[in-house]
Design a protein around this motif. Structure first.
Motif, PDB file in Angstrom:
ATOM      1  N   GLY A  97       0.782  -1.232   0.000  1.00 15.97           N
ATOM      2  CA  GLY A  97       0.000   0.000   0.000  1.00 15.97           C
ATOM      3  C   GLY A  97       0.815   1.282   0.000  1.00 15.97           C
ATOM      4  O   GLY A  97       0.256   2.374  -0.186  1.00 15.97           O
ATOM      5  N   TYR A  98       2.107   1.187   0.193  1.00 17.81           N
ATOM      6  CA  TYR A  98       2.987   2.368   0.152  1.00 17.81           C
ATOM      7  C   TYR A  98       3.499   2.660  -1.260  1.00 17.81           C
ATOM      8  O   TYR A  98       4.268   3.607  -1.454  1.00 17.81           O
ATOM      9  N   MET A  99       3.107   1.865  -2.224  1.00 15.16           N
ATOM     10  CA  MET A  99       3.714   1.952  -3.552  1.00 15.16           C
ATOM     11  C   MET A  99       3.552   3.321  -4.200  1.00 15.16           C
ATOM     12  O   MET A  99       4.543   3.903  -4.680  1.00 15.16           O
ATOM     13  N   GLU A 100       2.356   3.848  -4.243  1.00 13.09           N
ATOM     14  CA  GLU A 100       2.140   5.117  -4.935  1.00 13.09           C
ATOM     15  C   GLU A 100       2.907   6.249  -4.270  1.00 13.09           C
ATOM     16  O   GLU A 100       3.525   7.081  -4.937  1.00 13.09           O
ATOM     17  N   ALA A 101       2.864   6.278  -2.946  1.00 16.50           N
ATOM     18  CA  ALA A 101       3.598   7.329  -2.214  1.00 16.50           C
ATOM     19  C   ALA A 101       5.091   7.207  -2.456  1.00 16.50           C
ATOM     20  O   ALA A 101       5.788   8.215  -2.678  1.00 16.50           O
ATOM     21  N   THR A 102       5.600   5.982  -2.448  1.00 11.81           N
ATOM     22  CA  THR A 102       7.036   5.773  -2.662  1.00 11.81           C
ATOM     23  C   THR A 102       7.449   6.208  -4.062  1.00 11.81           C
ATOM     24  O   THR A 102       8.490   6.851  -4.253  1.00 11.81           O
ATOM     25  N   ALA A 103       6.633   5.884  -5.058  1.00 11.32           N
ATOM     26  CA  ALA A 103       6.959   6.253  -6.442  1.00 11.32           C
ATOM     27  C   ALA A 103       7.012   7.773  -6.615  1.00 11.32           C
ATOM     28  O   ALA A 103       7.902   8.310  -7.292  1.00 11.32           O
ATOM     29  N   LYS A 104       6.078   8.494  -5.988  1.00 11.84           N
ATOM     30  CA  LYS A 104       6.070   9.962  -6.074  1.00 11.84           C
ATOM     31  C   LYS A 104       7.271  10.568  -5.349  1.00 11.84           C
ATOM     32  O   LYS A 104       7.920  11.501  -5.842  1.00 11.84           O
ATOM     33  N   LEU A 105       7.576  10.036  -4.179  1.00 11.22           N
ATOM     34  CA  LEU A 105       8.697  10.568  -3.397  1.00 11.22           C
ATOM     35  C   LEU A 105      10.028  10.314  -4.086  1.00 11.22           C
ATOM     36  O   LEU A 105      10.952  11.133  -3.988  1.00 11.22           O
ATOM     37  N   SER A 113      17.924   6.789  -2.091  1.00 14.43           N
ATOM     38  CA  SER A 113      17.702   5.432  -2.616  1.00 14.43           C
ATOM     39  C   SER A 113      16.480   4.829  -1.935  1.00 14.43           C
ATOM     40  O   SER A 113      16.440   4.712  -0.713  1.00 14.43           O
ATOM     41  N   PHE A 114      15.494   4.449  -2.729  1.00 10.67           N
ATOM     42  CA  PHE A 114      14.257   3.865  -2.208  1.00 10.67           C
ATOM     43  C   PHE A 114      14.161   2.392  -2.597  1.00 10.67           C
ATOM     44  O   PHE A 114      14.489   2.015  -3.722  1.00 10.67           O
ATOM     45  N   ASP A 115      13.675   1.572  -1.659  1.00  9.21           N
ATOM     46  CA  ASP A 115      13.326   0.183  -1.954  1.00  9.21           C
ATOM     47  C   ASP A 115      11.930  -0.064  -1.402  1.00  9.21           C
ATOM     48  O   ASP A 115      11.663   0.231  -0.231  1.00  9.21           O
ATOM     49  N   HIS A 116      11.054  -0.600  -2.261  1.00 13.91           N
ATOM     50  CA  HIS A 116       9.657  -0.820  -1.862  1.00 13.91           C
ATOM     51  C   HIS A 116       9.322  -2.300  -1.906  1.00 13.91           C
ATOM     52  O   HIS A 116       9.604  -2.982  -2.889  1.00 13.91           O
ATOM     53  N   ALA A 117       8.687  -2.795  -0.841  1.00 14.25           N
ATOM     54  CA  ALA A 117       8.359  -4.216  -0.737  1.00 14.25           C
ATOM     55  C   ALA A 117       7.039  -4.548  -1.423  1.00 14.25           C
ATOM     56  O   ALA A 117       6.038  -3.863  -1.210  1.00 14.25           O
ATOM     57  N   THR A 118       7.064  -5.576  -2.242  1.00 18.79           N
ATOM     58  CA  THR A 118       5.917  -6.253  -2.859  1.00 18.79           C
ATOM     59  C   THR A 118       5.185  -5.447  -3.927  1.00 18.79           C
ATOM     60  O   THR A 118       4.111  -5.849  -4.364  1.00 18.79           O
ATOM     61  N   GLY A 119       5.753  -4.353  -4.375  1.00 21.60           N
ATOM     62  CA  GLY A 119       5.108  -3.571  -5.427  1.00 21.60           C
ATOM     63  C   GLY A 119       5.666  -3.888  -6.799  1.00 21.60           C
ATOM     64  O   GLY A 119       6.384  -4.868  -6.990  1.00 21.60           O
ATOM     65  N   TYR A 120       5.355  -3.008  -7.769  1.00 21.52           N
ATOM     66  CA  TYR A 120       5.835  -3.253  -9.132  1.00 21.52           C
ATOM     67  C   TYR A 120       6.334  -1.989  -9.822  1.00 21.52           C
ATOM     68  O   TYR A 120       6.802  -2.057 -10.967  1.00 21.52           O
ATOM     69  N   LYS A 121       6.285  -0.831  -9.163  1.00 26.65           N
ATOM     70  CA  LYS A 121       6.750   0.401  -9.799  1.00 26.65           C
ATOM     71  C   LYS A 121       8.220   0.650  -9.473  1.00 26.65           C
ATOM     72  O   LYS A 121       8.617   0.630  -8.307  1.00 26.65           O
ATOM     73  N   MET A 122       9.000   0.935 -10.528  1.00 24.90           N
ATOM     74  CA  MET A 122      10.425   1.196 -10.362  1.00 24.90           C
ATOM     75  C   MET A 122      10.783   2.553 -10.958  1.00 24.90           C
ATOM     76  O   MET A 122      10.022   3.134 -11.725  1.00 24.90           O
ATOM     77  N   ASP A 123      11.976   3.038 -10.594  1.00 27.35           N
ATOM     78  CA  ASP A 123      12.480   4.299 -11.137  1.00 27.35           C
ATOM     79  C   ASP A 123      14.001   4.280 -11.040  1.00 27.35           C
ATOM     80  O   ASP A 123      14.586   3.294 -10.558  1.00 27.35           O
ATOM     81  N   LYS A 124      14.630   5.365 -11.429  1.00 23.78           N
ATOM     82  CA  LYS A 124      16.093   5.428 -11.408  1.00 23.78           C
ATOM     83  C   LYS A 124      16.646   5.271 -10.001  1.00 23.78           C
ATOM     84  O   LYS A 124      17.790   4.825  -9.829  1.00 23.78           O
ATOM     85  N   ASN A 125      15.858   5.658  -8.990  1.00 19.15           N
ATOM     86  CA  ASN A 125      16.301   5.533  -7.604  1.00 19.15           C
ATOM     87  C   ASN A 125      15.293   4.745  -6.767  1.00 19.15           C
ATOM     88  O   ASN A 125      15.239   4.893  -5.549  1.00 19.15           O
ATOM     89  N   SER A 344       1.311 -10.630 -11.124  1.00 11.43           N
ATOM     90  CA  SER A 344       0.084  -9.859 -11.336  1.00 11.43           C
ATOM     91  C   SER A 344      -1.154 -10.751 -11.241  1.00 11.43           C
ATOM     92  O   SER A 344      -2.207 -10.425 -11.775  1.00 11.43           O
ATOM     93  N   LEU A 345      -1.030 -11.853 -10.548  1.00 13.76           N
ATOM     94  CA  LEU A 345      -2.077 -12.865 -10.477  1.00 13.76           C
ATOM     95  C   LEU A 345      -3.373 -12.312  -9.885  1.00 13.76           C
ATOM     96  O   LEU A 345      -3.357 -11.651  -8.845  1.00 13.76           O
TER      97      LEU A 345
END
Length: 358
Positions: A97-105, A113-125, A344-345
């Motif tokens: 549930g933190y995925m969207e916030a993490t991607a924006k930040l 450097s950000f690492d997000h658990a169990t999501g699917y959005k990535m970026d340069k950092n 994505s099951l």
């Protein structure tokens, strides 16, 4: 005049050297945010053990911070900003549930450097990390399929996201691999941690005929219900045997520390990069706890053989033939569910009753 210039130059060099030494001595500041409370078992507790392993491994090279009970809402972004303001240049956000916030930040703070658990959005950092939790869930299912007398298994679900659906399906596949008559009933509680709701859901499943309980929630409520009613259950995330020493057959546990130590080491060495990581039994991230005394020797033998096959890669959990619970073929014989489909099951495997909530 020349002496003064030489003195000033020497002083400048000393000041620069001191500044560089001070900077070199500054520890790497790392922030963790957790969706639940730090207790003695559960998802958040396992992440906390991972944080402590980072401190133990790297000592004064690091300084870690954590915030527990962070809602998976806009509050997450506020908490992460606070950690960055405290000097954190590495952030771990530990729930889907933190995925969207993490991607924006990550876009707002490109030097962090950000690492997000169990999501699917990535970026340069921004990297992501998942577990092959379904491997352990499959093995819990093997035990459930052999231990059930009613052929009805109960599963307390948190949120209907791919991570949880993988575990429900893997649990059912494991059960039906040794008992084709096994069926799984699911009750969703829309929370990762809510002991009263978890207990109520477990009791409802028992009233519907379930004699073995499993859950993708954080408290030991289901284990406690099974213990009280003379049934069987499993720990999730952590070993929960102390809450039901007779009922507890095993636990599907996760060691986040192996990942955190690796990524923090990369950061300290200047080698951190965003990665899409999915570790399981082979890497030591997924572990199963010792079998309970109620497990017969012949069942323990089957369990051990399957555990070794899963860990070695000889046994693929989502290997065909697989159907969904509407009898549609999802994976033909001789094939394995592709990785992208696994992450994505959105369907129940054959043997899971009901439909997925929208």
């Amino acid at each position: 005049m020349q002496r003064r210039s030489l003195f000033a130059a020497a002083l400048g060099l000393l000041t620069l050297a001191f500044s560089q030494a001070t900077l070199a001595a500054e520890p790497l500041k790392i922030g963790f945010i957790y969706p639940g409370p730090i207790a003695d078992v559960g998802w958040t507790t396992q992440h906390e053990l991972g944080r402590k392993l980072v401190e133990k491994t790297y000592g004064d090279k690091v300084k870690t911070y954590f915030v527990e009970n962070v809602p998976e809402t806009a509050d997450a972004a506020r908490v992460v900003r606070q950690l960055i303001n405290q000097g954190c240049t590495m952030i771990f956000t530990t729930s889907f549930g933190y995925m969207e916030a993490t991607a924006k930040l990550a876009k707002q703070f490109p030097k962090v450097s950000f690492d997000h658990a169990t999501g699917y959005k990535m970026d340069k950092n921004l990297g992501i990390y998942q577990t092959r939790f379904y491997q352990g869930a499959y093995l819990m299912g093997v035990l459930a399929g052999k231990m059930t007398k009613s052929n009805t298994l109960g599963f307390v679900g948190s949120h209907p996201i791919p991570e949880v659906l993988r575990n429900i399906n893997a649990f059912t596949i494991g059960a039906r691999s040794v008992n084709p008559n096994a069926q799984t009933k699911v009750i969703w509680i829309s929370s990762w941690y809510d002991p009263p709701k978890e207990r109520e859901a477990a009791e409802t499943l028992v009233s519907q005929g379930a004699d073995v309980l499993y859950q993708n929630t954080d408290s030991p409520a289901a284990v406690q219900v099974a213990e009280k009613k003379g049934l069987y259950a499993f720990g999730q995330d952590s070993d929960m045997s102390k809450y039901g020493p007779r009922a507890h057959l095993s636990a599907n546990t996760v060691n986040w520390g192996v990942y955190y130590v690796k990524k923090v080491g990369d950061k300290l060495a200047g080698k951190w990069k965003p990665e899409d990581t999915a570790w399981g039994m082979k890497e030591g991230m997924i572990e199963v706890s010792p079998l309970g005394s109620a497990v017969p020797a012949d069942v323990a033998k089957i369990f051990t053989e399957k555990k070794e096959a899963v860990a070695s890669g000889k046994l693929e959990v989502f290997a065909g033939p697989l159907k969904d619970n509407a009898a549609g073929v999802k994976v033909p014989a001789g094939s394995v569910l592709p990785e992208k489909d696994l992450w994505s099951l959105t369907w129940y495997v054959e043997g899971v009753q009901g439909s997925i909530p929208k």
